[in-house]
Design a protein around this motif. Structure first.
Motif, mmCIF file in Angstrom:
data_model
loop_
_atom_site.group_PDB
_atom_site.id
_atom_site.type_symbol
_atom_site.label_atom_id
_atom_site.label_comp_id
_atom_site.label_asym_id
_atom_site.label_seq_id
_atom_site.Cartn_x
_atom_site.Cartn_y
_atom_site.Cartn_z
ATOM 1 N N THR A 80 -22.204 -86.549 83.619
ATOM 2 C CA THR A 80 -21.616 -87.772 84.176
ATOM 3 C C THR A 80 -20.988 -88.629 83.084
ATOM 4 N N LEU A 81 -21.632 -88.699 81.915
ATOM 5 C CA LEU A 81 -21.072 -89.474 80.805
ATOM 6 C C LEU A 81 -19.776 -88.855 80.301
ATOM 7 N N GLY A 82 -19.670 -87.522 80.394
ATOM 8 C CA GLY A 82 -18.440 -86.822 80.026
ATOM 9 C C GLY A 82 -18.155 -86.825 78.546
ATOM 10 N N GLY A 83 -16.908 -86.631 78.200
ATOM 11 C CA GLY A 83 -16.475 -86.614 76.802
ATOM 12 C C GLY A 83 -17.154 -85.519 76.013
ATOM 13 N N GLY A 84 -17.447 -85.799 74.764
ATOM 14 C CA GLY A 84 -18.067 -84.827 73.873
ATOM 15 C C GLY A 84 -19.453 -84.395 74.311
ATOM 16 N N TRP A 85 -20.077 -85.172 75.193
ATOM 17 C CA TRP A 85 -21.422 -84.820 75.664
ATOM 18 C C TRP A 85 -21.395 -83.566 76.520
ATOM 19 N N LEU A 86 -20.223 -83.186 77.009
ATOM 20 C CA LEU A 86 -20.115 -81.964 77.821
ATOM 21 C C LEU A 86 -20.427 -80.712 76.999
ATOM 22 N N PHE A 87 -20.336 -80.818 75.678
ATOM 23 C CA PHE A 87 -20.691 -79.690 74.808
ATOM 24 C C PHE A 87 -22.103 -79.186 75.122
ATOM 25 N N PHE A 88 -23.008 -80.103 75.434
ATOM 26 C CA PHE A 88 -24.405 -79.726 75.659
ATOM 27 C C PHE A 88 -24.619 -78.927 76.938
ATOM 28 N N MET A 89 -23.598 -78.807 77.768
ATOM 29 C CA MET A 89 -23.717 -77.999 78.983
ATOM 30 C C MET A 89 -23.945 -76.522 78.647
ATOM 31 N N VAL A 90 -23.599 -76.120 77.429
ATOM 32 C CA VAL A 90 -23.831 -74.738 77.013
ATOM 33 C C VAL A 90 -25.323 -74.393 77.112
ATOM 34 N N PHE A 91 -26.198 -75.398 76.964
ATOM 35 C CA PHE A 91 -27.640 -75.151 77.040
ATOM 36 C C PHE A 91 -28.125 -74.887 78.461
ATOM 37 N N LEU A 92 -27.249 -75.068 79.437
ATOM 38 C CA LEU A 92 -27.591 -74.675 80.801
ATOM 39 C C LEU A 92 -27.698 -73.159 80.929
ATOM 40 N N LEU A 93 -27.182 -72.448 79.929
ATOM 41 C CA LEU A 93 -27.323 -70.994 79.916
ATOM 42 C C LEU A 93 -28.778 -70.581 79.657
ATOM 43 N N VAL A 94 -29.552 -71.478 79.063
ATOM 44 C CA VAL A 94 -30.982 -71.216 78.856
ATOM 45 C C VAL A 94 -31.650 -71.316 80.227
ATOM 46 N N PRO A 95 -32.438 -70.314 80.610
ATOM 47 C CA PRO A 95 -33.081 -70.352 81.937
ATOM 48 C C PRO A 95 -33.900 -71.630 82.126
ATOM 49 N N SER A 96 -33.885 -72.146 83.342
ATOM 50 C CA SER A 96 -34.544 -73.425 83.624
ATOM 51 C C SER A 96 -36.042 -73.371 83.337
ATOM 52 N N PHE A 97 -36.692 -72.229 83.518
ATOM 53 C CA PHE A 97 -38.131 -72.184 83.248
ATOM 54 C C PHE A 97 -38.415 -72.404 81.766
ATOM 55 N N ILE A 98 -37.496 -72.026 80.887
ATOM 56 C CA ILE A 98 -37.664 -72.276 79.452
ATOM 57 C C ILE A 98 -37.346 -73.742 79.147
ATOM 58 N N ARG A 99 -36.204 -74.225 79.656
ATOM 59 C CA ARG A 99 -35.829 -75.627 79.432
ATOM 60 C C ARG A 99 -36.911 -76.571 79.941
ATOM 61 N N ASN A 100 -37.442 -76.298 81.123
ATOM 62 C CA ASN A 100 -38.432 -77.189 81.715
ATOM 63 C C ASN A 100 -39.795 -77.068 81.038
ATOM 64 N N SER A 101 -40.102 -75.924 80.489
ATOM 65 C CA SER A 101 -41.346 -75.792 79.716
ATOM 66 C C SER A 101 -41.291 -76.674 78.475
ATOM 67 N N ILE A 102 -40.151 -76.661 77.797
ATOM 68 C CA ILE A 102 -39.965 -77.524 76.622
ATOM 69 C C ILE A 102 -40.007 -78.990 77.050
ATOM 70 N N TYR A 103 -39.345 -79.295 78.165
ATOM 71 C CA TYR A 103 -39.341 -80.661 78.683
ATOM 72 C C TYR A 103 -40.767 -81.129 78.957
ATOM 73 N N ARG A 104 -41.564 -80.295 79.646
ATOM 74 C CA ARG A 104 -42.939 -80.678 79.987
ATOM 75 C C ARG A 104 -43.797 -80.868 78.742
ATOM 76 N N LEU A 105 -43.574 -80.060 77.709
ATOM 77 C CA LEU A 105 -44.317 -80.212 76.459
ATOM 78 C C LEU A 105 -44.022 -81.583 75.837
ATOM 79 N N ILE A 106 -42.755 -81.941 75.785
ATOM 80 C CA ILE A 106 -42.370 -83.244 75.238
ATOM 81 C C ILE A 106 -42.912 -84.370 76.117
ATOM 82 N N ALA A 107 -42.768 -84.242 77.435
ATOM 83 C CA ALA A 107 -43.227 -85.288 78.357
ATOM 84 C C ALA A 107 -44.732 -85.509 78.239
ATOM 85 N N LYS A 108 -45.468 -84.432 78.112
ATOM 86 C CA LYS A 108 -46.931 -84.527 78.016
ATOM 87 C C LYS A 108 -47.365 -85.246 76.737
ATOM 88 N N ASN A 109 -46.590 -85.121 75.679
ATOM 89 C CA ASN A 109 -46.950 -85.692 74.375
ATOM 90 C C ASN A 109 -46.115 -86.910 73.994
#
Length: 133
Positions: A80-109
Motif C-alpha cells: 500500500t505504501l508503494g514506491g521502493g517498499w515494493l522491493f520487499f514483495m520478493v519475500f512473498l516467495l518464501v512460503p507463508s508457514f516459514i514467514r509466519n514462524s519467524i513472525y511468531r518467534l519475534i512476536a513472542k519475544n
C-alpha cells in the motif's frame, strides 16, 4: 468503517509495534492508514474475529473488509505504501508457514527484545486524527 482506508490494530504498549506504526505513518503519503490499539474495545472486537491467542501476538490489518494477520500485514502495508517498499514483495516467495514462524518467534519475544511501555506513548498532535479510540 470507510472501505477506502486500511485499519491497523496494534499492541499499543509494545515498543516494536509502536515503531512499526510510526514507520507507516511517516510513509503514508496517501493518508490511507488508521490505527486502533489492540487494548481498546474496537481493537478487541476486531481481534475477536480471529483466534484469541493469535490476536495477542499479531498486528491485524482490516483492508477492504478482509483481515490480514502475521507477516501478511507487513506485506500488505508495504504494498500500500508503494514506491521502493515494493522491493520487499520478493519475500512473498518464501512460503507463508516459514514467514509466519519467524513472525511468531519475534512476536513472542517482542517485549523482551524491544521493550514495553508502562503506558501508551503520547501521540503527536498532528497524527492524532489517524488513531481511532
Amino acid at each position: 468503517m470507510n472501505e477506502s482506508l486500511h485499519y491497523l490494530v496494534y499492541d499499543d504498549v509494545c515498543a516494536l509495534c509502536n515503531a512499526w506504526v510510526r514507520f507507516v505513518i511517516r510513509r503514508d503519503h496517501a493518508d490511507v492508514f488508521r490505527f486502533i490499539a489492540l487494548q481498546s474495545d474496537l481493537g478487541q472486537q476486531l481481534a475477536g474475529r480471529i483466534d484469541v491467542k493469535e490476536g495477542i501476538e499479531t498486528v491485524i490489518l482490516l483492508s477492504s473488509n478482509k483481515l490480514y494477520t502475521q507477516s501478511d500485514v507487513s506485506f500488505k502495508c508495504l504494498r500500500t505504501l508503494g514506491g521502493g517498499w515494493l522491493f520487499f514483495m520478493v519475500f512473498l516467495l518464501v512460503p507463508s508457514f516459514i514467514r509466519n514462524s519467524i513472525y511468531r518467534l519475534i512476536a513472542k519475544n517482542r517485549y523482551r527484545w524491544f521493550g514495553k511501555y508502562d503506558q501508551c506513548p503520547i501521540i503527536p498532535e498532528n497524527w492524532q486524527y489517524k488513531f481511532i479510540h
